[in-house]
Design an enzyme around this catalytic site. Structure first.
Site, PDB file in Angstrom:
ATOM      1  N   LYS A  53      -3.672   6.973  -0.968  1.00  0.00           N
ATOM      2  CA  LYS A  53      -2.798   6.498   0.101  1.00  0.00           C
ATOM      3  C   LYS A  53      -1.887   7.618   0.615  1.00  0.00           C
ATOM      4  CE  LYS A  53      -3.106   1.842  -1.739  1.00  0.00           C
ATOM      5  NZ  LYS A  53      -2.581   0.909  -2.748  1.00  0.00           N
ATOM      6  N   GLN A  97       3.181  -0.024  -6.474  1.00  0.00           N
ATOM      7  CA  GLN A  97       1.814  -0.138  -6.980  1.00  0.00           C
ATOM      8  C   GLN A  97       1.736  -1.110  -8.158  1.00  0.00           C
ATOM      9  OE1 GLN A  97      -1.011   1.275  -5.673  1.00  0.00           O
ATOM     10  NE2 GLN A  97      -2.161   0.116  -7.192  1.00  0.00           N
ATOM     11  N   ASP A 120       2.886  -4.455   2.108  1.00  0.00           N
ATOM     12  CA  ASP A 120       1.917  -5.370   1.486  1.00  0.00           C
ATOM     13  C   ASP A 120       1.958  -6.750   2.129  1.00  0.00           C
ATOM     14  OD1 ASP A 120       0.403  -3.979  -0.390  1.00  0.00           O
ATOM     15  OD2 ASP A 120       1.991  -4.047  -1.886  1.00  0.00           O
TER      16      ASP A 120
END
Length: 288
Positions: A53, A97, A120
């Site tokens: 990412k 994460q 998210d």
């Protein structure tokens, strides 16, 4: 006639092509676009995902501040790190994460993420916005599935969609998303799960079946009607091997199906970065 393959790679490429000029325009106007990431612990797979990412963010022209805490990090340290990313003016999207070490309450840490930077799309505020049809961050995998179906010309509006799985990261937000009044949604959505003894009665009636339970191979040919569209959203890993919810034999009866590798996954990543750019534009507009 072989099933149409619903590859996610061209969908992701299209999303990245769309957001690149938006990133450049924001930066030219002096507005930051940055993905801030937090990794807690030493899980190799998680570290790999974060590295990917960060690399993608930098390749897109975004900044990518990163905080890495050790396996023995405390809840307070994690929440302080989240606060630091929230307050960093270079960060327009925050990603914590998962998984985290056992002493960390991941949900409590997520509650500390600024909802306007929650790339998210899983903060309760953003889930509430989705339920009410308000603008906000949308969970990446559901958003990616909607985009995947639209990209491949799969008609959703007015059709029967059955989602197998009710989880907060996929099944539940996807049901809200696909039932909204929008050309790429507007479906009749049924949500079933493994607690429903006759769940296959529902999937066999559907025009579109989306598996979202994380049980490898749970959907087999006898669970879908011939010609149906089948999307495998849930996955598990056996070592490095990705195991989707939909058994590969379903391709023998489906009209269209996602491939085992390169289906929903690439679209999820792409929508995460789109969320980050959307957030940057909203922040820029609010600061003007």
């Amino acid at each position: 006639m072989p099933a149409q393959l619903l590859s996610g790679r061209p969908v992701a490429d299209a999303v990245f092509a769309e957001i690149r000029p938006r990133i450049a325009a924001l930066r030219e106007a002096g507005h930051p676009v940055g993905l801030g990431t937090l990794l807690v612990g030493s899980d190799d797979a998680s570290a790999g995902y974060i590295r990917m990412k960060i690399d993608k963010a930098e390749e897109l022209g975004m900044t990518a501040p990163h905080i890495h805490l050790g396996d023995d990090a405390s809840q307070a340290e994690v929440e302080d790190a989240v606060r630091a990313l929230n307050e960093d003016p270079e960060v327009t999207g925050v990603l914590v994460q998962h998984p985290t070490p056992p002493q960390i309450d991941f949900e409590a840490a997520m509650l500390r993420v600024d909802p306007d930077k929650d790339v998210d799309g899983l903060h309760p505020v953003n889930m509430g916005r989705l339920a009410l049809g308000m603008p906000g961050m949308v969970a990446c995998t559901p958003a990616g599935i909607e985009r995947l179906l639209a990209h491949h010309g799969i008609e959703v509006s007015g059709r029967d969609v059955c989602i197998l799985g009710r989880g907060t990261t996929l099944g539940r937000p996807l049901a809200l998303l696909l039932s909204q009044k929008r050309p790429t949604a507007n479906a009749a959505v049924t949500v079933v799960h493994t607690g429903v003894p006759d769940w296959a009665e529902h999937t066999r009636r559907a025009d579109i079946v989306i598996a979202a339970v994380g049980v490898p191979g749970i959907v087999r040919p006898e669970h879908v009607r011939p010609g149906a569209v089948v999307v495998s959203g849930g996955v598990r890993y056996a070592g490095r091997r990705l195991l989707p919810d939909v058994d590969e034999s379903v391709a023998e009866v489906a009209g269209a199906i996602t491939p085992r590798i390169g289906g929903v996954g690439p679209t999820t990543i792409a929508m995460l970065f789109k969320n980050c750019v959307d957030a940057a534009e909203r922040l820029a507009a609010g600061g003007a």
